[in-house]
Design a protein around this motif. Sequence first.
Motif, PDB file in Angstrom:
ATOM      1  N   ALA A 238     -30.325  19.330 -18.951  1.00 31.75           N
ATOM      2  CA  ALA A 238     -31.582  18.962 -19.603  1.00 31.75           C
ATOM      3  C   ALA A 238     -32.571  18.375 -18.607  1.00 31.75           C
ATOM      4  O   ALA A 238     -33.773  18.678 -18.648  1.00 31.75           O
ATOM      5  N   ALA A 239     -32.070  17.533 -17.702  1.00 34.27           N
ATOM      6  CA  ALA A 239     -32.948  16.917 -16.704  1.00 34.27           C
ATOM      7  C   ALA A 239     -33.567  17.976 -15.803  1.00 34.27           C
ATOM      8  O   ALA A 239     -34.739  17.893 -15.430  1.00 34.27           O
ATOM      9  N   PHE A 240     -32.771  19.003 -15.450  1.00 35.58           N
ATOM     10  CA  PHE A 240     -33.294  20.089 -14.619  1.00 35.58           C
ATOM     11  C   PHE A 240     -34.378  20.861 -15.366  1.00 35.58           C
ATOM     12  O   PHE A 240     -35.451  21.141 -14.824  1.00 35.58           O
ATOM     13  N   ALA A 241     -34.086  21.173 -16.632  1.00 30.96           N
ATOM     14  CA  ALA A 241     -35.037  21.971 -17.414  1.00 30.96           C
ATOM     15  C   ALA A 241     -36.325  21.208 -17.691  1.00 30.96           C
ATOM     16  O   ALA A 241     -37.422  21.782 -17.694  1.00 30.96           O
ATOM     17  N   GLU A 242     -36.186  19.902 -17.913  1.00 32.39           N
ATOM     18  CA  GLU A 242     -37.343  19.079 -18.282  1.00 32.39           C
ATOM     19  C   GLU A 242     -37.987  18.394 -17.084  1.00 32.39           C
ATOM     20  O   GLU A 242     -38.945  17.642 -17.228  1.00 32.39           O
ATOM     21  N   LYS A 243     -37.422  18.632 -15.902  1.00 26.05           N
ATOM     22  CA  LYS A 243     -37.968  18.119 -14.648  1.00 26.05           C
ATOM     23  C   LYS A 243     -38.091  16.585 -14.637  1.00 26.05           C
ATOM     24  O   LYS A 243     -39.139  16.029 -14.353  1.00 26.05           O
ATOM     25  N   HIS A 244     -36.968  15.937 -14.970  1.00 28.23           N
ATOM     26  CA  HIS A 244     -36.922  14.476 -14.833  1.00 28.23           C
ATOM     27  C   HIS A 244     -35.578  14.077 -14.218  1.00 28.23           C
ATOM     28  O   HIS A 244     -34.628  14.870 -14.202  1.00 28.23           O
ATOM     29  N   ALA A 245     -35.513  12.870 -13.716  1.00 24.35           N
ATOM     30  CA  ALA A 245     -34.265  12.389 -13.083  1.00 24.35           C
ATOM     31  C   ALA A 245     -33.192  12.184 -14.151  1.00 24.35           C
ATOM     32  O   ALA A 245     -33.457  11.596 -15.200  1.00 24.35           O
ATOM     33  N   PRO A 246     -31.967  12.654 -13.908  1.00 17.70           N
ATOM     34  CA  PRO A 246     -30.899  12.475 -14.896  1.00 17.70           C
ATOM     35  C   PRO A 246     -30.478  11.020 -15.014  1.00 17.70           C
ATOM     36  O   PRO A 246     -30.545  10.266 -14.051  1.00 17.70           O
ATOM     37  N   GLN A 247     -30.050  10.652 -16.198  1.00 12.50           N
ATOM     38  CA  GLN A 247     -29.536   9.306 -16.461  1.00 12.50           C
ATOM     39  C   GLN A 247     -28.051   9.431 -16.791  1.00 12.50           C
ATOM     40  O   GLN A 247     -27.675   9.753 -17.912  1.00 12.50           O
ATOM     41  N   TRP A 248     -27.218   9.230 -15.791  1.00 10.03           N
ATOM     42  CA  TRP A 248     -25.790   9.436 -15.967  1.00 10.03           C
ATOM     43  C   TRP A 248     -25.151   8.314 -16.776  1.00 10.03           C
ATOM     44  O   TRP A 248     -25.475   7.146 -16.606  1.00 10.03           O
ATOM     45  N   LYS A 249     -24.204   8.686 -17.647  1.00 15.27           N
ATOM     46  CA  LYS A 249     -23.456   7.717 -18.442  1.00 15.27           C
ATOM     47  C   LYS A 249     -21.974   7.653 -18.077  1.00 15.27           C
ATOM     48  O   LYS A 249     -21.248   6.795 -18.543  1.00 15.27           O
ATOM     49  N   GLY A 250     -21.519   8.614 -17.265  1.00 12.66           N
ATOM     50  CA  GLY A 250     -20.112   8.648 -16.935  1.00 12.66           C
ATOM     51  C   GLY A 250     -19.236   9.040 -18.097  1.00 12.66           C
ATOM     52  O   GLY A 250     -18.074   8.665 -18.189  1.00 12.66           O
ATOM     53  N   GLU A 251     -19.807   9.841 -18.978  1.00 10.62           N
ATOM     54  CA  GLU A 251     -19.040  10.287 -20.149  1.00 10.62           C
ATOM     55  C   GLU A 251     -19.505  11.670 -20.603  1.00 10.62           C
ATOM     56  O   GLU A 251     -20.491  12.165 -20.126  1.00 10.62           O
TER      57      GLU A 251
ATOM     58  N   ARG B  50     -15.201  -0.271 -12.674  1.00  7.12           N
ATOM     59  CA  ARG B  50     -16.603  -0.573 -12.936  1.00  7.12           C
ATOM     60  C   ARG B  50     -17.425   0.705 -13.043  1.00  7.12           C
ATOM     61  O   ARG B  50     -17.497   1.491 -12.106  1.00  7.12           O
ATOM     62  N   SER B  51     -18.073   0.882 -14.178  1.00  8.50           N
ATOM     63  CA  SER B  51     -18.860   2.091 -14.397  1.00  8.50           C
ATOM     64  C   SER B  51     -20.161   2.094 -13.602  1.00  8.50           C
ATOM     65  O   SER B  51     -20.780   3.147 -13.418  1.00  8.50           O
ATOM     66  N   ASP B  52     -20.580   0.918 -13.111  1.00  9.63           N
ATOM     67  CA  ASP B  52     -21.839   0.846 -12.367  1.00  9.63           C
ATOM     68  C   ASP B  52     -21.658   1.137 -10.882  1.00  9.63           C
ATOM     69  O   ASP B  52     -22.646   1.220 -10.142  1.00  9.63           O
ATOM     70  N   VAL B  53     -20.418   1.278 -10.423  1.00  9.79           N
ATOM     71  CA  VAL B  53     -20.134   1.560  -9.013  1.00  9.79           C
ATOM     72  C   VAL B  53     -19.596   2.981  -8.891  1.00  9.79           C
ATOM     73  O   VAL B  53     -18.608   3.339  -9.510  1.00  9.79           O
ATOM     74  N   ALA B  54     -20.275   3.807  -8.061  1.00 10.09           N
ATOM     75  CA  ALA B  54     -19.900   5.212  -7.942  1.00 10.09           C
ATOM     76  C   ALA B  54     -19.320   5.576  -6.589  1.00 10.09           C
ATOM     77  O   ALA B  54     -18.686   6.615  -6.447  1.00 10.09           O
ATOM     78  N   ALA B  55     -19.546   4.738  -5.576  1.00  7.99           N
ATOM     79  CA  ALA B  55     -19.063   5.051  -4.232  1.00  7.99           C
ATOM     80  C   ALA B  55     -18.879   3.759  -3.454  1.00  7.99           C
ATOM     81  O   ALA B  55     -19.430   2.713  -3.813  1.00  7.99           O
ATOM     82  N   TYR B  56     -18.093   3.854  -2.370  1.00 12.11           N
ATOM     83  CA  TYR B  56     -17.785   2.676  -1.551  1.00 12.11           C
ATOM     84  C   TYR B  56     -18.111   2.933  -0.087  1.00 12.11           C
ATOM     85  O   TYR B  56     -18.106   4.069   0.376  1.00 12.11           O
ATOM     86  N   VAL B  57     -18.345   1.822   0.622  1.00 10.71           N
ATOM     87  CA  VAL B  57     -18.422   1.847   2.078  1.00 10.71           C
ATOM     88  C   VAL B  57     -17.419   0.828   2.594  1.00 10.71           C
ATOM     89  O   VAL B  57     -17.371  -0.303   2.106  1.00 10.71           O
ATOM     90  N   LEU B  58     -16.619   1.226   3.577  1.00 10.11           N
ATOM     91  CA  LEU B  58     -15.667   0.315   4.222  1.00 10.11           C
ATOM     92  C   LEU B  58     -16.133   0.076   5.646  1.00 10.11           C
ATOM     93  O   LEU B  58     -16.367   1.026   6.401  1.00 10.11           O
ATOM     94  N   THR B  59     -16.266  -1.200   6.031  1.00 10.26           N
ATOM     95  CA  THR B  59     -16.732  -1.522   7.377  1.00 10.26           C
ATOM     96  C   THR B  59     -16.059  -2.800   7.863  1.00 10.26           C
ATOM     97  O   THR B  59     -15.207  -3.360   7.173  1.00 10.26           O
ATOM     98  N   GLY B  60     -16.432  -3.234   9.059  1.00 12.97           N
ATOM     99  CA  GLY B  60     -15.869  -4.453   9.626  1.00 12.97           C
ATOM    100  C   GLY B  60     -16.982  -5.371  10.096  1.00 12.97           C
ATOM    101  O   GLY B  60     -18.060  -4.918  10.480  1.00 12.97           O
ATOM    102  N   ALA B  61     -16.723  -6.654  10.100  1.00  8.73           N
ATOM    103  CA  ALA B  61     -17.716  -7.638  10.514  1.00  8.73           C
ATOM    104  C   ALA B  61     -17.760  -7.774  12.032  1.00  8.73           C
ATOM    105  O   ALA B  61     -16.784  -7.476  12.725  1.00  8.73           O
ATOM    106  N   GLY B  62     -18.915  -8.208  12.543  1.00  8.33           N
ATOM    107  CA  GLY B  62     -19.011  -8.578  13.944  1.00  8.33           C
ATOM    108  C   GLY B  62     -19.008  -7.454  14.948  1.00  8.33           C
ATOM    109  O   GLY B  62     -18.645  -7.655  16.108  1.00  8.33           O
TER     110      GLY B  62
END
Length: 255
Positions: free
Chosen positions: A242-255, A46-58
Motif C-alpha cells: 500500500a505504501a508503494f502504491a500510495e507513495k508514502h513511507a510504510p509504518q511497520w507494526k511487526g505483525e 523489544r518491538s522497537d529495536v530492529a537491528a544491533y551494532v556491537l563495538t568496543g570502547a576506547g
Amino acid sequence: MSADEVLVEVDGAVAVLTINRPKARNAVNGAVARGIAAALDELEERSDVAAYVLTGAGGTFCAGMDLKGFLTGDFPVVEGRGFGGITEAPPRKPLVAAVEGYALAGGFELALSCDVIVASAESTFGLPEPRRGLVAGAGGIMRLPRRIPYHVAMEIALTGAHYPAARLYELGLVNRITPAGEALTGALELARTIAANAPLALLATKRVIVESQDWAVGEMFEKQRDIINPVFGSKDAMEGAAAFAEKHAPQWKGE
C-alpha cells in the motif's frame, strides 16, 4: 540498561552494545559475556529495536579472551550462548560489527558472529590462538572458511598473524572501510538502513541466509516457504504494498 562492562544505548530502531573494558583492550571476561547475553535477551523481545551494532570502547573492538581471567578460572562463556554470550547463538535480528583497533582471537570471532562488518582503515584482525597454545574454539576456524577462500582461511588460522582491514575487505569479509575513528558512525548508518525495513522480513531473510547453508538442494524451497510464507501473509506485507502504491513511507507494526 547497562552493566559496567557492557553499555547499551538504543538509538531509534538500533541498539548499540559497547564492550566497556578499554584498559584491557576490551578483552572478554565472564562479566562481559553475561552482559552481552542479558542485553540481547531483553532486546530480542523489544518491538522497537530492529537491528544491533556491537563495538568496543576506547578505540579497540576486542582483543579476545581475558587471559588473566582465564588463569583464575573466569571463563567468558555463557551456557547455550558460547563465548562472549553470542558466538554459539547469535541474535535473530541483524547485527553489525563496528571495528576499530584490534579484533583479535575471540574478538575476531565476535566479529564473525555478526552479519555485517564495518571496520576502520587502521583496524587489524587475526586468530593468534596457536601462538598461545590455544585453538580458536569460538567459531573462528569454522566460520572463516565459509566466508573466505579455503587457503586464505588456513593461512590466517595457522599463522596466527595479524591482517589489516583492507585485506579482509578485498576478500569480502569486511563490508565497508571507514576512516580511523569512524567505524561506529559507518556501522550506525548501515544499521539504520537495515532497521528501516520491515521487522518480520528482516528476521525471515536473515534466518534463510543462515540456515540454508546446510539445506539439501531438493528441500531448499520447501524449507524456505515454511519461513517466508507467514511474512507474505502479514499486515506489514500489505502495508508495504500500500505504501508503494500510495507513495508514502510504510509504518511497520511487526505483525
